[in-house]
Structure formats: C-alpha cells, structure tokens
Enzyme design. Sequence first.
Site, PDB file in Angstrom:
ATOM      1  N   LYS A  26     136.383  39.794  55.278  1.00 35.75           N
ATOM      2  CA  LYS A  26     137.069  38.742  56.032  1.00 35.75           C
ATOM      3  C   LYS A  26     138.350  39.290  56.670  1.00 35.75           C
ATOM      4  O   LYS A  26     139.216  39.816  55.986  1.00 35.75           O
ATOM      5  CB  LYS A  26     137.405  37.553  55.122  1.00 35.75           C
ATOM      6  CG  LYS A  26     136.189  36.837  54.557  1.00 35.75           C
ATOM      7  CD  LYS A  26     135.453  36.057  55.629  1.00 35.75           C
ATOM      8  CE  LYS A  26     134.604  34.930  55.049  1.00 35.75           C
ATOM      9  NZ  LYS A  26     133.637  35.332  54.018  1.00 35.75           N
ATOM     10  N   HIS A  57     154.276   0.296  61.589  1.00 37.32           N
ATOM     11  CA  HIS A  57     153.121   1.127  61.209  1.00 37.32           C
ATOM     12  C   HIS A  57     152.468   0.749  59.885  1.00 37.32           C
ATOM     13  O   HIS A  57     151.894   1.601  59.209  1.00 37.32           O
ATOM     14  CB  HIS A  57     153.508   2.611  61.173  1.00 37.32           C
ATOM     15  CG  HIS A  57     154.201   3.073  62.405  1.00 37.32           C
ATOM     16  ND1 HIS A  57     153.633   2.982  63.664  1.00 37.32           N
ATOM     17  CD2 HIS A  57     155.433   3.598  62.593  1.00 37.32           C
ATOM     18  CE1 HIS A  57     154.491   3.456  64.553  1.00 37.32           C
ATOM     19  NE2 HIS A  57     155.584   3.821  63.938  1.00 37.32           N
ATOM     20  N   ARG A 110     152.057   8.466  62.135  1.00 36.00           N
ATOM     21  CA  ARG A 110     151.332   9.380  63.036  1.00 36.00           C
ATOM     22  C   ARG A 110     149.843   9.057  63.126  1.00 36.00           C
ATOM     23  O   ARG A 110     149.152   9.589  63.985  1.00 36.00           O
ATOM     24  CB  ARG A 110     151.535  10.827  62.580  1.00 36.00           C
ATOM     25  CG  ARG A 110     152.981  11.253  62.729  1.00 36.00           C
ATOM     26  CD  ARG A 110     153.208  12.648  62.217  1.00 36.00           C
ATOM     27  NE  ARG A 110     152.668  13.652  63.132  1.00 36.00           N
ATOM     28  CZ  ARG A 110     152.759  14.959  62.912  1.00 36.00           C
ATOM     29  NH1 ARG A 110     153.327  15.403  61.818  1.00 36.00           N
ATOM     30  NH2 ARG A 110     152.261  15.796  63.779  1.00 36.00           N
ATOM     31  N   PRO A 133     151.244  14.777  52.362  1.00 37.34           N
ATOM     32  CA  PRO A 133     150.595  14.879  51.074  1.00 37.34           C
ATOM     33  C   PRO A 133     149.680  16.066  50.933  1.00 37.34           C
ATOM     34  O   PRO A 133     148.705  16.202  51.658  1.00 37.34           O
ATOM     35  CB  PRO A 133     149.749  13.601  51.052  1.00 37.34           C
ATOM     36  CG  PRO A 133     149.549  13.236  52.502  1.00 37.34           C
ATOM     37  CD  PRO A 133     150.345  14.149  53.319  1.00 37.34           C
ATOM     38  N   GLU A 134     149.944  16.899  49.961  1.00 33.34           N
ATOM     39  CA  GLU A 134     148.975  17.874  49.517  1.00 33.34           C
ATOM     40  C   GLU A 134     148.413  17.341  48.199  1.00 33.34           C
ATOM     41  O   GLU A 134     148.769  16.244  47.791  1.00 33.34           O
ATOM     42  CB  GLU A 134     149.645  19.250  49.349  1.00 33.34           C
ATOM     43  CG  GLU A 134     150.290  19.740  50.640  1.00 33.34           C
ATOM     44  CD  GLU A 134     150.918  21.112  50.533  1.00 33.34           C
ATOM     45  OE1 GLU A 134     150.401  21.935  49.776  1.00 33.34           O
ATOM     46  OE2 GLU A 134     151.930  21.356  51.203  1.00 33.34           O
TER      47      GLU A 134
END
Length: 287
Positions: A166, A106, A124, A2-3
């Site tokens: 940067k 799970h 996970r 998921p983003e």
Amino acid sequence: MPELPEVEIVRQSLDKKIIQKKVKKVIIRNRNLRFKIPLNFESFLKNQKILNVKRFSKYLIISLSNKGYCLLHLGMSGTVHIIYNYKKNNFTNTSFYNSPSLPTKHNHVEIFFDNLKIVYNDPRRFGFFEIIKNNKLLIKRFINLGPEPFDYKFNLKYVFSFFKEKEKNIKNFLLDQNFVSGIGNIYASEILFLSKINPMKKAKLLTKKECRRIVLNSKRVLLDAIKKGGSTIRDFKNISGTKGSFQKYFKVYQREGQRCKRLKCDGNVKKKNISNRSTFFCNICQK
DNA sequence: AAGAGGCCCTGATAGC
DNA sequence: TGCTATCAGGGCCTCT
C-alpha cells in the site's frame, strides 16, 4: 464533533434516558440532512418502544420493538439534547424546560417520549438518520466497514497484511473507515504520536513493530478518551450538557509550535495538511 | 483497484 | 464595521 469516543459518550447517556420508553411523537423540521430523512421515518418510530441504544463505529443504533433500527450519524457538527417535560402528556413546546444547552437554530429532529424529548441539532447537516428494517439489513449496512479498534480482528496480522504494497500514508489509513472504523482526525494524530510514526510514512514501509504499536495505541487512546468523557473542542457535550476532558491530554492535536511532550525529546509540534485534513506531529520523535 | 480530490453545509475566527 | 478567506471532529462520489 464526534469520533468513536464522543459517540460512545452520547450512546451511554442516551441509552440511560430512553431505554424502555415509548416514542409518542416525532417532529422533523428539516429533512435535508446528509441524506434525506425518509418520508416514513415518523410512522416507523411512532409507538415503538426503545429496546436499547448501541453503537458501531461512529453510528448510534437505536433498537426498536418492531425489530427495526433507527441509525444516527452525527457528521461533523451533530449534537443530541435532552429536554424534560414538566406536564405529563402535554406536548406543547412551552411545556418543556428551556435547556440552556439547546441552540436556537438547526434543531432538525425531535423525538418525544412521555416525560422528555430528544432533539437533534446539526448546523452543517453532515449527519443523518436512517431506518433499518431488520437485523439482516443492519449487518449488511456495516459490511464494508473495517473492525473497530477494540475488535480482536484489529490485530497485528490484520494490520501488517493490510498494509502490504500500500502506497498510501499511514495517517490516511487511520481515517479510512474500510480499514478501521471509528478513528477520526483528532485521534489519528494522537495514535501516531504515541506510536512514534510520521503521519506521511507509506503504509507498506511500516515494520511489524510499528504495526503492533498502531494496534495497541489505537485501542489505548480511544478507551482513554471514553474514560475521560470524550474531547470537547468547540462545544461537544454529552446530552446532559457535560463537557469531556480528553482535550486536556492531547499530546499533539492543536499544539502547533509547542514543545514535544515526550520526555527528553527536543522536538516541536508541526502542523501539516494531509489530504486536506490538518495533521499534528512531532518533527523529531515521529519517524 | 488504489488513491487523490472535490463536495455537501454553516459558523467562528483572522486579516485586511 | 464589513468584507473575504480559511478552517472545523466526516464520508460519499468521481476521476484518473
């Protein structure tokens, strides 16, 4: 999985299903997620009414009637499932319709309401739940995260000045949640393709024009992905089991070796590991 | 202080 | 078939 867009899709469907409902029971089958689920988690949620489900970045924020919050992060492989009950006020396991989308293993957390339960599955275990006691602590929780791409604060001035001096490459900055929060590995590649910027380019070398493209395309890509129900690779689905379709519109992600999708560009999509995350880009039009 | 790298964990897939 | 290696949408911690 998921983003930001995928989390937003989960938020929308979850909000519809549990808003104004009261938590009847909580079962935790495995406390050992990315962080241990606190021992008072069950009692904190029990008998609370759900006021709404919001989202910041990739975090789901469930507001409770005790002025507290339940935070949920889906990590890499977390999914939320909704299971309907056909016997009111009966919480035996057999009283729930078997959902074809519910995995057998799970299922770590179950939150019960009158006529349904939500199940958190995460092979996970990189995801996590947190309890936040009040609004002040909620704000504190996110203090170190950068603005979301949609935020007016994520603008040309912010980006250009952030990148001064940067040395780090632009791809890593898009994944850096302290710079901008909500972008993950898929959308980082897509944003850089649309912006015609090479993912390895040092941030300090980006022109104002390029920074402007980063700003616009970050907003554009994520909004577009939300409109299309997120991306389903592997098996992301919303909580009702519907797949997203944004993966059909990937310009570079998982397109290694294929032709560049930009008109009149003869380039080829390359795959390169940047800080151990695979990165996809066109070898010609991304400078 | 910035930036690189390792690590948490399971499962799917590729290659031998 | 069965083994090993590699790779997955994230983020925190440590070391330099």
